[in-house]
Design a protein around this motif. Structure first.
Motif, PDB file in Angstrom:
ATOM      1  N   VAL A  65       0.714  -1.034   0.037  1.00  0.00           N
ATOM      2  CA  VAL A  65      -0.188   0.054   0.145  1.00  0.00           C
ATOM      3  C   VAL A  65       0.938   1.323   0.060  1.00  0.00           C
ATOM      4  CG1 VAL A  65      -1.755   1.450   1.276  1.00  0.00           C
ATOM      5  CG2 VAL A  65      -1.910  -1.055   1.102  1.00  0.00           C
ATOM      6  N   SER A  66       2.033   1.151   0.612  1.00  0.00           N
ATOM      7  CA  SER A  66       2.861   2.298   0.750  1.00  0.00           C
ATOM      8  C   SER A  66       3.372   2.679  -0.535  1.00  0.00           C
ATOM      9  CB  SER A  66       3.947   2.188   1.702  1.00  0.00           C
ATOM     10  OG  SER A  66       3.581   2.111   2.874  1.00  0.00           O
ATOM     11  N   GLY A  67       3.613   1.537  -1.433  1.00  0.00           N
ATOM     12  CA  GLY A  67       4.140   1.829  -2.906  1.00  0.00           C
ATOM     13  C   GLY A  67       3.348   2.356  -3.630  1.00  0.00           C
ATOM     14  N   VAL A  68       2.022   2.020  -3.591  1.00  0.00           N
ATOM     15  CA  VAL A  68       0.771   2.475  -4.218  1.00  0.00           C
ATOM     16  C   VAL A  68       0.643   3.981  -3.880  1.00  0.00           C
ATOM     17  CG1 VAL A  68      -1.693   2.562  -4.381  1.00  0.00           C
ATOM     18  CG2 VAL A  68      -0.466   0.382  -4.475  1.00  0.00           C
ATOM     19  N   ILE A  69       0.647   4.303  -2.451  1.00  0.00           N
ATOM     20  CA  ILE A  69       0.412   5.680  -2.467  1.00  0.00           C
ATOM     21  C   ILE A  69       1.657   6.764  -2.682  1.00  0.00           C
ATOM     22  CG2 ILE A  69       0.169   7.367  -0.241  1.00  0.00           C
ATOM     23  CD1 ILE A  69      -1.326   4.917   1.350  1.00  0.00           C
TER      24      ILE A  69
END
Length: 269
Positions: A179-183
């Motif tokens: 999720v961090s990579g997406v955000i």
């Protein structure tokens, strides 16, 4: 000093560093003209600081996995660009930007549900850019009115990036690398261009700016892939440096090709 206060102060410092980076890049872009300005504008202005601070807080495995999630999100960003470019020809800011951002959110929400491999991420980018770049080609040329900077332009961009950094850094520990990579890959630069320029110079000229960014965005995707591989082999610091070098070399190559093409046209019989 309490642990919470220490976290808040560090977070504010990181937000300020990210904002300062954006302000510096914006000033260089405005003062250096369209050619060098385009090189600066297509560097990882928003994702770069986010990943640097993630690397400070997490190990190389976290960064490598985050990069795998970021890679297909880069494909979602070119779809956002195409959506806006097409809609902006005849629609207002709210419809054009709102629809483009909604498309990105839907695609990013789907992307985060899967564990991505490097091969799958590259394949998604290949398909997305293979479709979008030819479709964007006819929108690359538009009469560009003179743009006068307003006092809130740079603070607006800086606040967007600072907010993104705050979200990524403060939530990374419990949302995980995927999720961090997406955000981290939310297209702050594209959003700020759309919001700032559309009401000022109109949809088609603003769309032309985004349409011309497609090849630079492709290079950014390559940089994410390089970051993943380099972080696995050499660690976060070297991986991030090699990713930035990839963006710079790619943009310089695009600049050289464009300059050579203009030179040939100028001296054509």
């Amino acid at each position: 000093m309490s642990l919470d206060l220490h976290f808040i102060l560090i977070l504010l410092l990181r937000m300020a560093i990210a904002a300062a980076f954006v302000v510096s890049a914006s000033i260089i872009t405005e003062r250096s003209g369209p050619v060098i300005g385009a090189l600066v504008a297509t560097l990882p202005i928003s994702a770069g600081p986010s990943y640097v601070f993630l690397a400070i807080d997490h190990d190389a495995a976290f960064i490598a996995q985050g990069a795998l999630a970021s890679l297909p999100v880069n494909a979602a960003t070119i779809v956002l660009g195409l959506t806006y470019v097409v809609l902006a020809q005849r629609n207002n800011l709210l419809v054009s930007v709102g629809s483009a951002v909604a498309v990105w959110i839907v695609l990013a929400s789907i992307i985060r549900l899967f564990d991505w491999s490097l091969t799958a991420g590259l394949a998604v980018n290949l398909v997305a850019f293979g479709i979008c770049i030819p479709l964007l080609a006819k929108y690359r040329h538009a009469k560009m009115p003179l743009v006068t900077r307003r006092w809130y332009d740079i603070p607006f961009r800086a606040s967007l990036v600072a907010t993104l950094v705050a979200i990524v850094v403060s939530t990374s520990g419990w949302v995980g690398p995927r999720v961090s990579g997406v955000i981290a890959l939310y297209p702050i630069v594209f959003t700020s261009i759309m919001v700032i320029l559309h009401p000022r110079i109109g949809g088609p000229p603003t769309a032309a700016v985004l349409a011309n960014s497609a090849w630079g965005l492709l290079g950014f995707g390559m940089a994410i892939a390089v970051m993943h591989v380099a972080v696995v082999w050499f660690g976060s610091a070297i991986g991030l440096c090699l990713a930035l070098a990839t963006c710079i070399v790619w943009n310089l190559t695009l600049w050289a090709i464009g300059r050579r093409a203009k030179h040939r046209m100028r001296h054509a019989p």
